[in-house]
Design an enzyme around this catalytic site. Sequence first.
Site, PDB file in Angstrom:
ATOM      1  N   ALA A  10       0.833  -1.213   0.000  1.00 15.28           N
ATOM      2  CA  ALA A  10       0.000   0.000   0.000  1.00 15.28           C
ATOM      3  C   ALA A  10       0.861   1.255   0.000  1.00 15.28           C
ATOM      4  CB  ALA A  10      -0.921  -0.014   1.220  1.00 15.28           C
ATOM      5  N   ARG A  16      -2.908   8.290 -11.593  1.00 14.94           N
ATOM      6  CA  ARG A  16      -3.993   8.408 -12.574  1.00 14.94           C
ATOM      7  C   ARG A  16      -5.366   8.674 -11.959  1.00 14.94           C
ATOM      8  NH1 ARG A  16      -3.626   3.270 -16.042  1.00 14.94           N
ATOM      9  NH2 ARG A  16      -2.141   2.525 -14.486  1.00 14.94           N
ATOM     10  N   GLN A  73       8.032   2.035   3.402  1.00 15.61           N
ATOM     11  CA  GLN A  73       8.871   2.063   2.210  1.00 15.61           C
ATOM     12  C   GLN A  73       9.043   3.529   1.821  1.00 15.61           C
ATOM     13  OE1 GLN A  73       7.208   0.578  -1.475  1.00 15.61           O
ATOM     14  NE2 GLN A  73       9.201  -0.165  -2.180  1.00 15.61           N
ATOM     15  N   GLY A 140       2.612  -8.947 -16.020  1.00 21.04           N
ATOM     16  CA  GLY A 140       3.697  -9.914 -16.048  1.00 21.04           C
ATOM     17  C   GLY A 140       3.167 -11.223 -16.618  1.00 21.04           C
ATOM     18  N   ASN A 170       0.258 -12.708 -14.360  1.00 19.75           N
ATOM     19  CA  ASN A 170       0.476 -12.678 -12.916  1.00 19.75           C
ATOM     20  C   ASN A 170      -0.469 -11.654 -12.287  1.00 19.75           C
ATOM     21  OD1 ASN A 170       1.615 -12.619 -10.320  1.00 19.75           O
ATOM     22  ND2 ASN A 170       3.152 -11.097 -10.952  1.00 19.75           N
TER      23      ASN A 170
HETATM   24  C1  UD1 Z   1       2.998  -6.019 -10.847  1.00 28.44           C
HETATM   25  C2  UD1 Z   1       3.753  -7.292 -11.180  1.00 28.44           C
HETATM   26  C3  UD1 Z   1       3.172  -7.870 -12.456  1.00 28.44           C
HETATM   27  C4  UD1 Z   1       1.683  -8.126 -12.306  1.00 28.44           C
HETATM   28  C5  UD1 Z   1       0.982  -6.849 -11.880  1.00 28.44           C
HETATM   29  C6  UD1 Z   1      -0.455  -7.138 -11.521  1.00 28.44           C
HETATM   30  C7  UD1 Z   1       6.016  -6.855 -10.367  1.00 28.44           C
HETATM   31  C8  UD1 Z   1       7.411  -6.512 -10.742  1.00 28.44           C
HETATM   32  N1  UD1 Z   1       5.147  -6.968 -11.378  1.00 28.44           N
HETATM   33  O1  UD1 Z   1       3.264  -5.108 -11.915  1.00 28.44           O
HETATM   34  O2  UD1 Z   1       3.834  -9.095 -12.776  1.00 28.44           O
HETATM   35  O3  UD1 Z   1       1.148  -8.611 -13.522  1.00 28.44           O
HETATM   36  O4  UD1 Z   1       1.604  -6.285 -10.698  1.00 28.44           O
HETATM   37  O5  UD1 Z   1      -1.124  -5.932 -11.259  1.00 28.44           O
HETATM   38  O6  UD1 Z   1       5.737  -7.041  -9.208  1.00 28.44           O
HETATM   39  N2  UD1 Z   1       4.227  -1.022  -4.908  1.00 28.44           N
HETATM   40  C9  UD1 Z   1       4.806  -0.619  -3.742  1.00 28.44           C
HETATM   41  N3  UD1 Z   1       6.081  -0.204  -3.772  1.00 28.44           N
HETATM   42  C10 UD1 Z   1       6.843  -0.192  -4.911  1.00 28.44           C
HETATM   43  C11 UD1 Z   1       6.221  -0.599  -6.100  1.00 28.44           C
HETATM   44  C12 UD1 Z   1       4.911  -1.023  -6.062  1.00 28.44           C
HETATM   45  O7  UD1 Z   1       4.179  -0.612  -2.687  1.00 28.44           O
HETATM   46  O8  UD1 Z   1       8.003   0.192  -4.840  1.00 28.44           O
HETATM   47  C13 UD1 Z   1       2.821  -1.462  -4.867  1.00 28.44           C
HETATM   48  C14 UD1 Z   1       1.936  -0.596  -5.752  1.00 28.44           C
HETATM   49  O9  UD1 Z   1       1.367   0.454  -5.016  1.00 28.44           O
HETATM   50  C15 UD1 Z   1       0.864  -1.582  -6.171  1.00 28.44           C
HETATM   51  C16 UD1 Z   1       1.632  -2.917  -6.243  1.00 28.44           C
HETATM   52  O10 UD1 Z   1       2.753  -2.745  -5.429  1.00 28.44           O
HETATM   53  O11 UD1 Z   1      -0.159  -1.692  -5.225  1.00 28.44           O
HETATM   54  C17 UD1 Z   1       1.990  -3.304  -7.662  1.00 28.44           C
HETATM   55  O12 UD1 Z   1       2.849  -2.338  -8.176  1.00 28.44           O
HETATM   56  P1  UD1 Z   1       2.797  -1.846  -9.667  1.00 28.44           P
HETATM   57  O13 UD1 Z   1       3.866  -0.876  -9.906  1.00 28.44           O
HETATM   58  O14 UD1 Z   1       1.412  -1.486 -10.028  1.00 28.44           O
HETATM   59  O15 UD1 Z   1       3.212  -3.182 -10.410  1.00 28.44           O
HETATM   60  P2  UD1 Z   1       2.938  -3.529 -11.879  1.00 28.44           P
HETATM   61  O16 UD1 Z   1       3.927  -2.873 -12.740  1.00 28.44           O
HETATM   62  O17 UD1 Z   1       1.515  -3.326 -12.210  1.00 28.44           O
END
Ligand code: UD1
Length: 419
Positions: A10, A16, A73, A140, A170
């Site tokens: 979270a 967006r 984080q 993914g 994924n």
């Molecule tokens: C991620 C997955 C992808 C999957 C997709 C599903 C990875 C590398 N990829 O991609 O395989 O198909 O979710 O929706 O994990 N977040 C953090 N801290 C960070 C980065 C992200 O808390 O540093 C949280 C975001 O707020 C979000 C979630 O993790 O709730 C997913 O992050 P996001 O950047 O949306 O990942 P995707 O690129 O969509």
Amino acid sequence: MENTIAIVMAAGKGTRMNSNKSKLVHQIYGKELVKRAVENARKSGIEEIIAVVGYQKEQVQSVLGDTVQYAYQEQMLGTGHAIMQAKNYLEGKDGKVVVLNGDVPILRPSTIKSLIEKNIERKEAATLLTAIYDNPNGYGRIIRNDGGNIEAIVEEKDATNEQRKIQEINSGIYCFDIQSLLNALDKLTPNNVQGEYYLTDVIKLMNEDGLRTGAVIVEDNTEILGVNDKIQLELLTRVLRTRINTEHMKNGVTIEDMNTTNIYDDVEIGADTIIHPNTIIKSNVKIGEDCEIGPNAYIREGCKLSNKVKVGSFVEIKKAIVGEGTKVPHLSYMGDCEIGTKCNIGCGTITCNYDGLNKSKTIIGDNVFIGSNTNLVAPVTVGNNAFIAAGSTVTEDVPENALAIARQRQINKEGWNLQ
Ligand code: UD1
Ligand code: CA
């Protein structure tokens, strides 16, 4: 679920949404996305829940309060990095950890449960929740070997053209064996197109260590939908609406118009109750059997309706306890009240429950007839079998069997228009 922890991611930004509010505190049916994610974990049987927070963490924490523990984080260095921040909650434990997304609000608790069960049953280091999409763009992709076993997840941006054709995606929801995850996290590097620590890379690392990884393919693809903008927020509200209304219809409730009937979480409705269009029923409401609700009714939190109650058009009720057979057919506001059985609440009746400072209660007995356009100025009690004349403003208690008239007498000025 003993020995199982959930980590809810979270920390992300949610640009967006075009909002000053955190994406995660936007609501579906009055409940924040992140709160829904946490409650889904809780309902699956997981007691210990960690939220990884970062961007706009104050807002997220004010919603979740002390229902969860927190990891922080500071920089968004990827999903793997997010989980690393919760390491101290995992170290020394030998159970399972489920990873969930704070912006995926309508995942079924039963799906989380079966993910954990499969993980245990198949002795896997990681069990992924995957889905088959006609259009897998942006997700993914799941790489399986010839035997069908999962070898890796490749992010769209890092994928070859051939890999991009894979339709199994994924969901971002996983169940890990805690120790296997900790080992793999130690080996993560940000050597990819986005320069991030991908949580998804642990699958390949586990396979290199000879550990088993597998998947559960979700049956209902809508469960894993996330919210990135307000269009998706509306879409998920629609999905949840359909899911909730369908459940009630299966239980014998008649819903005339699926699309304009909004029933929030935690509502009980008895069989053979009819719900007319444009009705909103909020959380923590109980409605009996054979009732008739709407059209254009608004039933707010804490109402309890017995059997055969009618709440008709343009009626708003709040914290109202309504006895069997009572009718509130039109244009009324009944708040903070107890109404007995077989009453008729005339058109335009209003409980004046708020004096600007405090809310007060209105108590109405059984078999009461309230004439149209009556104001009941609370606190006030109307006894059994009482009548109230139309147009009354009732400020004093009405005894049993009495007729209350609380309005000015009519004066007719004869011939007035001939002068
Ligand atoms: C991620 C997955 C992808 C999957 C997709 C599903 C990875 C590398 N990829 O991609 O395989 O198909 O979710 O929706 O994990 N977040 C953090 N801290 C960070 C980065 C992200 O808390 O540093 C949280 C975001 O707020 C979000 C979630 O993790 O709730 C997913 O992050 P996001 O950047 O949306 O990942 P995707 O690129 O969509
Ligand atoms: Ca995403």
